[in-house]
Design a protein around this motif. Structure first.
Motif, PDB file in Angstrom:
ATOM      1  N   THR A  22      51.872  22.258  77.429  1.00 52.96           N
ATOM      2  CA  THR A  22      52.349  21.528  76.271  1.00 52.96           C
ATOM      3  C   THR A  22      51.511  20.278  76.044  1.00 52.96           C
ATOM      4  OG1 THR A  22      54.502  22.160  77.112  1.00 52.96           O
ATOM      5  CG2 THR A  22      54.466  20.744  75.166  1.00 52.96           C
ATOM      6  N   ASN A  40      58.928  19.510  75.101  1.00 51.03           N
ATOM      7  CA  ASN A  40      58.566  18.346  74.274  1.00 51.03           C
ATOM      8  C   ASN A  40      59.161  17.076  74.856  1.00 51.03           C
ATOM      9  OD1 ASN A  40      57.114  19.807  72.523  1.00 51.03           O
ATOM     10  ND2 ASN A  40      58.697  19.918  70.916  1.00 51.03           N
ATOM     11  N   SER A  42      66.397  17.581  77.388  1.00 49.67           N
ATOM     12  CA  SER A  42      65.407  18.642  77.470  1.00 49.67           C
ATOM     13  C   SER A  42      65.971  19.826  78.240  1.00 49.67           C
ATOM     14  CB  SER A  42      64.153  18.072  78.119  1.00 49.67           C
ATOM     15  OG  SER A  42      63.456  19.042  78.814  1.00 49.67           O
ATOM     16  N   HIS A  76      50.097  18.999  72.405  1.00 46.38           N
ATOM     17  CA  HIS A  76      50.187  17.544  72.340  1.00 46.38           C
ATOM     18  C   HIS A  76      48.887  16.854  72.667  1.00 46.38           C
ATOM     19  CE1 HIS A  76      54.298  18.725  72.210  1.00 46.38           C
ATOM     20  NE2 HIS A  76      54.725  17.485  72.108  1.00 46.38           N
ATOM     21  N   ASP A  96      55.216  12.752  63.743  1.00 44.46           N
ATOM     22  CA  ASP A  96      55.949  13.263  64.899  1.00 44.46           C
ATOM     23  C   ASP A  96      56.320  12.068  65.754  1.00 44.46           C
ATOM     24  OD1 ASP A  96      55.959  16.141  66.717  1.00 44.46           O
ATOM     25  OD2 ASP A  96      56.268  14.205  67.723  1.00 44.46           O
ATOM     26  N   GLU A 142      63.974  18.533  68.342  1.00 46.18           N
ATOM     27  CA  GLU A 142      62.640  18.450  67.754  1.00 46.18           C
ATOM     28  C   GLU A 142      62.165  17.007  67.766  1.00 46.18           C
ATOM     29  OE1 GLU A 142      60.796  20.838  66.810  1.00 46.18           O
ATOM     30  OE2 GLU A 142      62.184  22.539  66.720  1.00 46.18           O
ATOM     31  N   THR A 143      60.857  16.841  67.780  1.00 46.98           N
ATOM     32  CA  THR A 143      60.307  15.503  67.576  1.00 46.98           C
ATOM     33  C   THR A 143      59.547  15.416  66.268  1.00 46.98           C
ATOM     34  OG1 THR A 143      58.393  16.134  68.866  1.00 46.98           O
ATOM     35  CG2 THR A 143      60.109  14.888  69.996  1.00 46.98           C
ATOM     36  N   ASN A 199      63.269  22.294  76.980  1.00 49.24           N
ATOM     37  CA  ASN A 199      62.432  21.845  75.873  1.00 49.24           C
ATOM     38  C   ASN A 199      61.371  20.903  76.425  1.00 49.24           C
ATOM     39  OD1 ASN A 199      61.304  20.774  73.597  1.00 49.24           O
ATOM     40  ND2 ASN A 199      63.236  20.747  72.457  1.00 49.24           N
TER      41      ASN A 199
END
Lengths: 496, 489, 113, 167, 605
Positions: D135, C70, C51, D140, A130, A189-190, C68
């Motif tokens: 997250t 992430n 994001s 993570h 990732d 996405e990562t 997002n």
């Protein structure tokens, strides 16, 4: 079966334990610390063969993969660290001269423990699937290397190397991050598997995607010392403490390549993008080969020579990476070639650095001419160096040859004949500069006749490395087994 | 048996490095190697033919890679050559002043490499064993050489390294041109596959070209020859003998063993180019040889020149030519080894080996004059010596080459090759006259022949040349069936 | 005129270019280091923008569209790493200054060729 | 975010970014950088990334820049005296920069999806910190732990490199 | 008699040579005895074979049947029987003669060893039943000739002459081998008998045949020293005189003629080639005779005379008269060997004085030598009733039938022959002794004179039918008779006699009582400047080419390509090193440049 992550945890615990012991122990002699670390890391190499896979996790959500490739590169990281610590032991007396300290062993404890953390970082890199984990572990490695390179802060060369590495490393990190940003932005996405899925299911604007990939390639190319992003290598290698140079040139490069292969995997399959990516890799491979090998020709400083040689080998590895193809058979497959080449590269590079440390300590210099007449001063070291040089040059019956064999098999299989042509020329150049050392060792008379003595553990390590070079040069199968001893796909990350 | 032939010198070399008495061990190993290769040669069952003395150990099952040895008539002849020349080379070695152990170890490594290459029936080891000789040569020339030894050592090492790398690429290309399912490193298997025409004609041209360049460099095919003369001139006697006598034959052996059966169509594409190059070897190098003023360089160039004939035989692609070439490899190996051995003896008297520095030596060294005369006449292809018999076969083979090749081109090349015979007589006789004939100089009168012990190795080489010259069929009986089996039907 | 993703990307890219230009043009190492921070921040801006705009790139939005995260987590990591990097980097630069009394790039070129 | 604010903060960010490069005095450069970062933080707010904006101000504009200023002061760096401007370097650097900007422009022109306007967001965006936190500590977790190690290493490194006399 | 018996003739000298070289090298007497014994054995065996039946015996040597097959075979027929007798007979006499002549030579064993080697090689040519084998022995006689010419190797002249002989022959052999290859391509065999059988069945073009025959003829040109490859023979006189007698007069140089006679079936197929052969032959005859008129060295005069006579024989081949050629070869062998041995006796007696102007008045002091030399001279110059007269007459007659010009030149040569031999004869044997050595001249011991006497007898009688017919055998005799029966025999004989008379008279008148040469013709004395021409030619072509090639090799291939390329690689490396200039800013710039360039190429192209 051991859960795979426990390897990293063990390494981290070892590192923290070393720091604690270092802080609280009264002894000035830090050697025990290093020896313990060496022992434990060696044991971990053994344990790594008993890890279980992580088949249960959904690859699209995982950060961490324990596939055979990862395990293989973890072992490479562990073994490298072991030998780096052995070198650090031998180098300790030199190191302390350049560290301001009140006690004789000042600073050594940290010098022994930081590589352990670096090792953990390398192991994370090997497993990272990732971009997040890739970035973080890469930075862990890089930052610890900033410290290690600049470690001898009373020697301005070391500091200069540290600064150069810092600035250029940060620059490359900037590009890497910016590239990741674009890829993340385009795919949302990562995770690499997820990206792969996205790329297969959706149309992604080609130009921005390529832009992102290129930026990532810049960052990773910097880490593996690929031209045109290789300029930091000679200066940093020359200035850094020699064990760290070895660590940089093996560990950092190996991890860089595993990441490179993993990152490229989703993209090479995309029509319109894959070909261009392969092409840019081929261009980089060609440039790297030419730069690394030709620039090494007029080089008189052996440490710097090894730096150029490190660039050169990055070139061969890139040739393999650029030769990604469909075949699943071992010979002609790029993944196997990269893995095997790195394993061989590990042995021969570590061996040459180890001998360099021993010789440089006694000859007070690391130019080629300091090797003059080594055959008289220490036949054992001379032979070890001969072995290393032969392997680096790619003479049969050494691990280096099998590596080159596989790399060029992959290139021929992929029809990359321009690269093969460049490779042929550069291999010849390699013969010249590696054999210059051999010539110095065997042809010339020694400048002084004092025999060179090394510590038993170094002697032992040199013996092991030299033996391993020949052993794997004749019996490559153990490495191949190690590449796929865990059920699941072979190192196919480079393949679709 | 073949394992012993390969490993005895290797182990002896290691033993010497670890401190065994150098000359005795080396000589013992050489004698053992010679006797064993002779035994193998004699005990080969010609009636049965094919590869014999097979033994195989798996190295990497995943790649179907085996350490496998075996020998047919052709390889046995080459092994015999290796055995003899090794023995002679080690025997004629004079007292080594510095680092005797390393010297003999290097010589033995070269011998082991050659033996291994000829005994291997596995493509990988065939290649790898040859490379075993590279670094010992580098050390031998660099440490114990004469004249511009460092330049020469660099040149030969880099050049051969380059050549063998091209060769490696060629072999890989060849290997990968075989359909994936049937890929194998086994030469025996490959020979069988070749009969089935496993490689499509269109895919043969490139690997053949690469092999030609690769092997050609190792053989000193014009214009890739310039490493050879200087290296031979500078190398210590045993190294020059082994290199010019044995190792150079590796490339030719490889062409016959690999390129001939597997890439017949590729060969056809490049035949005309090869013809031009080999005429370059014969005429151009021949002329260069004439202009040489030193014996060592002259012999070096002459050995380059003679490669042209062997190439001619191989290019002809028929039994006559290729068998002739194979026998010529053997003959040339013996004669050039003998010549270099004697050049070494002369070098002890006159280190420069400049042709002006001799004269009338036949008076003070009659034995040497006689033996050198024999070797010289052998090398220029005088009847009675194996060289002539094989050259004859080469000429006849080339004058009517295999079907599909241009007869006119071959005949033209043969005309040049025949003229080369004249050229070789010119330089050899000039050299012989300058050294052995004419008014004896001041120094030369005090020289004496080498002692009896040192004459034996040369005598051995010459005797074999004569035997093979009078009765070439004894040796052709080994070569011919092998060649027949290798040639495409 | 509405704001689009490209506006943000352009700003970010310009910022990145400015930082990069600084690295190439300035000769004081500390300033070069600052410019590197500028580059990282440019990346951050892009990340946050992506994001945020994530939604437009995915047509099959759920009932409760979110940015997002992430990307934002990545920004968080970048900032942290940058902090660590700055700490180590400045330590090295200080050590260098102590050794050479200069932070000028032209004064640190003893290792070359 | 209204376009006006965007343009305002973007201009601020960029202008002070340029100032970082252009200022001869390191202190001025550092302060310009702080301002630029603040502009950036404002842009983050405009992008509904409140947590990141806060972090940006606290960590970057606060901690990191203070560190920079501290070091600049510590080393007592003067304004770069006017060394002769290396024209080649300057021209080369500028050219590369301009080329990069041109390339970026091209990329953005080709990036059609980037020309869409702000998408609507769900109400839960107000739980920004919570979402980021979930997250970060949820999925993570592993990278987060690694970051911890990284900071440990950096700490040791700084100690080793800066301590006057090691024991 | 077993068909394998002739092998012994061949192998006896080889055995002797090998034993002498390897074992008895130290012992003078043993070596000499061995050598003489072997040749005597061969002579006896040859006599035995001569009266035995024809036959062939062969063993395979190179065997690639069906593609290529070279046997080692001995064939016994009229031709080889004749040659066997000549070679072993004269060989035996020369061996015996050498016992004395080489008595004081320090390397006498080597001499005898080489002589035996020569016998082996020559007998090999004679017995060979195929082209390849003949070529083998062809080369071997070249080798033994080289060794024997260079016997006194410390003399520069001898060494040079030996090299010249070998190389000139190699040039001839170059063509010879090509010819063999051509014939083989057409017929698929190298065996004479098979070739003869197959040739008529093939339809070969005239061009091909002419080419092949002329190439084969090249071999003869070299070995039999025809123009333009004749230059080696006079120089070969540097060898010991018995060698000159045996090799360079009687046997080896005649091998070319023998070979052409052997393959006359082939020569006959091409009229063009025949014409060329005939003209080369007569050209040699005339030129050599002209050169002979002005030589002062006794052996050189004889050498040119040999050339001239060989020219006759070659011409005979060219006019389809191999029988006549062989006849002349037969008689010539005797009288020329005799003349050389006689000259050798004189040289020996005069302590190696060879200049005829330092001789004189020897007729009384060396009676036996004088008498036998006289017989030889008369035979050579074609005095009626001596052997040479008959054989030369046949050739002239055959030439007359073919072409008047050939005949006329032949006649002129006969005249010249008479002239220069008379010159030699008169200057050597008559008049005053012109040196101390000549004053004390004396006959040699019997081992020397007896061979002379025997040869003298044969020189006289060899031409007569009862000997010639026996020796030549039925077939060749028949050929000779056929020439006679073709007419004009009387005319030709008269003209020949006339030439003899004129030549002899001219010589006698001109040179009687002269103390030095009254005639000086530089062109003839300097051998038409052939040597100078060739030297210039070699220097201008071969040596120049060699120098150029060496230059190219050193500077172009080794210099420009090898060193240049490696130097270029090094220089590139050296130049690239300057990218590594140590400046961080510069690195950053290059980094950026790399990024921008790569993005440009990958993303936008």
């Amino acid at each position: 079966m051991i859960p795979p992550l426990s390897l990293e945890i063990a390494v981290l615990l070892l590192g923290i334990g070393m720091l604690l012991v270092e802080s609280f122990s009264k002894s000035d002699d830090k050697r025990g610390l290093a020896v313990t670390a060496i022992t434990i890391l060696t044991a971990l190499v053994g344990f790594s063969f008993f890890t279980s896979g992580n088949a249960t996790i959904d690859p699209a959500k995982a950060f961490y993969s324990a596939d055979p490739t990862a395990l293989f590169f973890k072992r490479i990281a562990l073994i490298t660290t072991v030998f780096v610590l052995v070198m650090a032991l031998e180098y300790g007396s030199v190191l302390t001269k350049f560290i301001p300290g009140v006690t004789p062993g000042a600073g050594l404890g940290e010098f022994y423990s930081l590589p352990v953390f670096t090792c953990a970082g390398l192991m994370f890199m090997a497993s990272a699937v990732d971009f997040l984990l890739i970035f973080v572990s890469l930075e862990l490695v890089t930052i610890s290397f900033y410290v290690l390179v600049a470690y001898m802060r009373r020697q301005s060369a070391s500091l200069e190397a540290g600064v150069k590495y810092l600035i250029q490393g940060a620059l490359s990190t900037g590009f890497l991050v910016y590239g990741i940003t674009w890829i993340f932005g385009l795919t949302g996405e990562t995770n690499l598997s997820a990206i792969s899925q996205v790329l297969h299911t959706r149309e992604i604007a080609t130009v921005p995607l390529l832009f992102g990939i290129m930026l990532v390639l810049v960052g990773l190319g910097f880490k593996v010392a690929a031209a045109p992003f290789q300029l930091w290598v000679p200066d940093v290698y020359q200035g850094a403490p020699t064990p760290i140079t070895a660590f940089l040139s093996v560990g950092s490069k190996a991890a860089g390549f595993v990441v490179l292969i993993r990152v490229l995997k989703p993209f090479v399959a995309v029509p319109g993008v894959g070909e261009k990516v392969i092409f840019v890799l081929a261009v980089m491979a060609g440039l790297t080969l030419i730069y690394g090998n030709l620039t090494a020709l007029p080089q008189d400083n052996f440490k710097r020579l090894l730096a150029y040689s490190s660039i050169a080998h990055a070139g061969y590895l890139l040739v393999a990476v650029a030769s990604v193809n469909k075949t699943d058979e071992s010979i002609g497959s790029a993944g196997v070639a990269v893995a095997f080449y790195l394993a061989g590269y590990l042995l021969m590079t570590l061996l040459s650095f180890m001998v360099l440390i021993a010789v440089a300590k006694h000859s007070r210099g690391d130019d080629i001419l300091h090797f003059n007449g080594l055959a008289k001063r220490s036949p054992f070291l001379a032979f070890a160096m001969l072995t290393a040089m032969l392997s680096l040059a790619g003479i049969p019956f050494t691990a280096g040859f099998i590596g080159k064999f596989l790399v060029f098999a992959a290139a021929v299989q992929a029809g990359k004949f321009v690269l093969v042509g460049i490779g042929i020329i550069t291999v010849a150049a390699g013969f010249y500069y590696y054999l210059r050392v051999v010539a110095a060792i065997y042809w010339q008379a020694p400048n002084d006749d004092t025999p060179i003595v090394v510590q038993p553990i170094t002697r032992c390590a040199v013996g092991v490395l030299a033996f391993a070079i020949f052993f794997f040069g004749i019996f490559p199968q153990p490495i191949l087994n190690s590449l796929h001893n865990v059920p699941g796909p072979v190192v196919r990350s480079a393949q679709r | 048996m073949l394992n012993l032939i390969v490993f005895i010198p290797l182990l002896a070399a290691i033993a010497i490095l670890l401190g065994a008495p150098a000359r005795k061990t080396a000589l013992g190993a050489a004698v053992a190697g010679f006797v064993l290769s002779l035994l193998a040669f004699l005990s080969y069952d010609k009636a049965q033919g094919g590869f014999q003395f097979l033994s195989s150990h798996s190295i990497a099952p995943e790649w179907k890679l085996n350490y496998a040895v075996g020998a047919d008539g052709l390889s046995l002849l080459m092994l015999l050559l290796t055995g003899i020349v090794t023995l002679a080379a080690i025997w004629v070695t004079p007292k080594i002043e510095k680092r005797e152990n390393l010297f003999y170890a290097c010589v033995l490594f070269i011998a082991a490499g050659a033996a291994g290459a000829f005994a291997s029936v596995d493509l990988f080891f065939f290649y790898a064993f040859h490379e075993l000789a590279l670094i010992p040569t580098f050390l031998l020339i660099g440490i114990w050489g004469s004249g511009e030894r460092h330049t020469a050592a660099w040149k030969i090492t880099i050049y051969l390294g380059l050549g063998s790398f091209v060769l490696l690429i060629g072999l890989l290309d060849l290997y990968l041109a075989i359909p994936e399912a049937s890929r194998t490193f086994s030469l025996i298997e490959l020979q069988r596959l070749a009969a089935e025409g496993i490689i499509p004609a269109a895919a043969q041209s490139r690997p053949y070209f690469l092999l030609l360049i690769g092997f050609g460099t190792l053989i000193s095919l014009f214009p890739f020859h310039s490493w050879a003369p200087t290296a031979y001139a500078s190398a210590p006697t045993p190294a020059a003998m082994l290199h010019a006598g044995v190792l150079k034959k590796f490339g030719l052996y490889g062409l016959i063993r690999i390129a001939l059966p597997l890439l017949p169509e590729g060969a056809k594409v490049w035949t005309d180019v090869l013809l031009v190059l080999l005429v370059g070897n014969i005429i151009y190098i021949g002329l260069v040889t004439i202009a040489q003023k030193k014996l060592d360089l002259l012999l070096g160039y002459s050995s380059v020149m003679h490669m042209g004939y062997i190439f001619l035989g191989i290019a002809a692609f028929n039994v006559v030519g290729v068998s002739g070439a194979a026998l010529l490899m053997f003959a040339h190996g013996l004669s050039i080894a003998a010549l270099f051995a004697m050049a070494g003896m002369l070098r002890e008297k006159n280190p420069t080996l400049s042709l002006n520095g001799f004269g009338g030596v036949a008076r003070s060294m009659p034995w040497l004059a006689f033996a050198f005369g024999l070797a010289a006449f052998a090398s220029i292809g005088l009847p009675g010596f194996a060289n002539f018999a094989s050259e004859l076969a080469v000429f006849f083979g080339a004058f009517r080459p295999a079907a599909g090749l241009s007869e006119a081109n071959f005949q033209l090349a043969t005309v040049f090759a025949l003229w080369g015979v004249v050229i070789s007589a010119v330089y050899m006789l000039r050299a012989y006259r300058a050294i052995f004939m004419g008014e004896p100089g001041k120094d030369t009168t005090s020289w004496i022949d080498p002692v009896k012990m040192m004459r034996w190795p040369v005598t051995l080489l010459l005797a074999l040349l004569l035997i093979a010259g009078f009765a070439p069929r004894v040796f052709l009986a080994y070569v011919q069936p092998s060649v027949q089996a290798l040639l495409p039907k | 005129m509405t704001l689009t993703l490209n506006h943000y990307l352009l700003v970010s890219g310009l910022l990145f270019a400015i930082g990069f230009a600084g690295v190439m043009l300035r000769r004081n190492i500390i300033i070069i280091f600052m410019c590197l921070e500028l580059m990282l921040n440019a990346a951050n801006l892009s990340l946050v923008a992506f994001s945020r705009f994530n939604l437009t790139l995915q047509p099959n939005l759920g009932p409760n569209p979110l940015p997002n995260y992430n990307g934002q987590v990545l920004v968080f990591f970048i900032i942290t790493v940058a902090a660590a990097e700055v700490a180590v980097g400045l330590a090295i630069i200080v050590a260098l200054f102590r050794a050479r009394q200069s932070t000028h790039v032209e004064d640190i070129n003893s290792l070359k060729f | 975010m209204s376009p006006f604010l965007f343009y305002l903060f973007a201009t601020m960010t960029l202008i002070f970014g340029v100032a970082v490069v252009a200022n001869r005095n390191p202190v001025a450069s550092a302060l310009s950088l702080v301002v630029s970062f603040l502009g950036l933080a404002a842009l983050f707010v405009g992008l509904d990334a409140y947590f990141i904006a806060v972090i940006q101000v606290l960590v970057y504009a606060g901690a990191i820049m203070v560190l920079f200023l501290f070091i600049i002061m510590l080393l007592d760096l003067k304004a770069e005296e006017r060394r002769k401007l290396n024209l080649v370097t300057f021209a080369g650097g500028s050219l590369v920069t301009l080329a990069f900007i041109a390339q970026l422009w091209q990329v953005l022109r080709k990036f059609e999806l980037g020309q869409t306007a702000f998408p609507p967001l769900s109400e839960r965006t107000v739980d920004d910190v919570q979402n980021v936190g979930k997250t970060l500590f949820g999925t993570h977790n592993l990278p987060f732990q690694v970051i911890g190690v990284l900071i440990l290493v950096a700490t040791i490194g700084v100690v080793v490199l800066s301590k006057r006399e090691l024991k | 008699m077993d068909a394998r018996f002739p092998w012994f003739i061949l192998l006896a000298p080889l055995a002797a040579a090998a034993i002498i070289q390897l074992i008895t090298r130290r012992s003078r007497s043993l070596s000499a005895t061995l050598s003489v014994a072997s040749v005597c054995f061969s002579l006896l065996a040859s006599l035995f074979v001569f009266f035995g039946p024809d036959g062939t015996s062969e063993v395979p040597w190179l065997d690639f049947r069906p593609a290529f097959y070279v046997p080692m075979g001995v064939t016994i027929d009229g031709l080889s029987k004749l040659m066997l007798l000549v070679v072993t007979g004269i060989g035996a006499l020369v061996h015996i003669y050498s016992l004395v002549y080489m008595e004081e030579d320090e390397s006498q064993p080597r001499f005898f060893g080489n002589l035996s080697l020569f016998m082996f090689s020559m007998l090999g040519i004679v017995l060979a039943n195929n082209f390849a084998m003949m070529f083998i022995f062809w080369e071997l006689v070249g080798l033994s000739s080289y060794l024997l010419i260079g016997h006194w190797f410390t003399r520069e002249a001898a060494a040079a002459a030996a090299n010249k002989a070998f190389l000139t022959n190699r040039i001839g052999d170059f063509g010879f081998m090509l010819g063999i290859l051509m014939v083989w391509t057409a017929t698929g065999t190298v065996v004479f008998s098979e070739m003869e059988a197959r040739l008529p069945t093939l339809s070969l073009t005239a061009g091909f045949l002419t080419m092949a025959v002329l190439l084969i003829f090249c071999g003869a040109v070299g070995k039999s020293a025809q123009v333009p490859l004749h230059v080696w023979l006079p120089d070969a006189m540097e060898g010991p005189t018995p060698v000159s007698a045996l090799i360079h007069a009687a046997t080896m140089v005649a091998a070319g003629v023998y070979m052409l006679a052997r393959v006359s079936f082939l020569v006959e197929l091409s009229a063009t080639a025949q014409t060329v052969i005939a003209w080369i032959g007569i050209l040699t005859a005339v030129l050599a005779a002209l050169m002979a008129t002005q030589q002062d060295d006794i052996k050189r005069v004889l050498a040119y005379s040999t050339l001239s006579q060989l020219g006759y024989m070659i011409m005979a081949i060219g006019v389809s008269a191999p029988g006549a050629a062989m006849f002349h070869l037969f008689t010539h062998a005797f009288f020329k060997a005799l003349l050389f041995l006689g000259a050798g006796a004189i040289i020996h007696a005069l302590h190696h004085e060879q200049d005829i102007w330092k001789m004189g008045g020897l007729s009384g002091k060396m009676k036996w030598t004088f008498l036998s030399f006289t017989a030889g001279t008369l035979a050579l110059i074609g005095c009626p009733f001596f052997s040479g007269f008959f054989s030369k007459d046949v050739i002239l007659l055959a030439a007359y039938h073919r072409s008047f010009f050939l005949f006329a030149l032949g006649l002129f040569t006969a005249l010249l022959t008479a002239f220069y031999m008379t010159r030699l004869f008169v200057v050597v044997f008559f008049g005053r002794s012109r040196s101390d050595e000549a004053e004390h001249g004396h006959d040699g011991p019997p081992a020397m004179t007896i061979p002379l006497q025997i040869l003298a007898v044969f020189s006289v009688i060899a031409g007569y039918g009862f000997i010639a017919n026996t020796a030549l055998g039925a077939e060749l005799t028949h050929q000779v008779h056929a020439i006679h029966e073709a007419g004009r025999a009387t005319l030709v004989m008269t003209l020949a006699t006339f030439a003899f008379v004129v030549g002899t008279a001219g010589g006698w008148l001109l040179y009687k009582g002269q103390a030095k040469d009254p005639v000086l013709i530089p062109l003839f004395r300097n051998k038409f400047y052939f040597d100078e021409l060739y030297e210039a030619l070699i220097a201008g072509t071969q040596d120049l080419l060699a120098t150029i090639s060496r230059f190219l090799d050193q500077w172009l291939i080794d210099g420009l390509l090898v060193r240049g390329l490696s130097g270029a690689a090094w220089a590139t490396g050296f130049a690239l090193r300057f990218l590594q200039f140590g400046n961080l800013q510069g690195y950053a710039f290059l980094f950026g440049l790399g990024v921008v360039t790569m993005i440009y190429f990958i993303v936008f192209r």
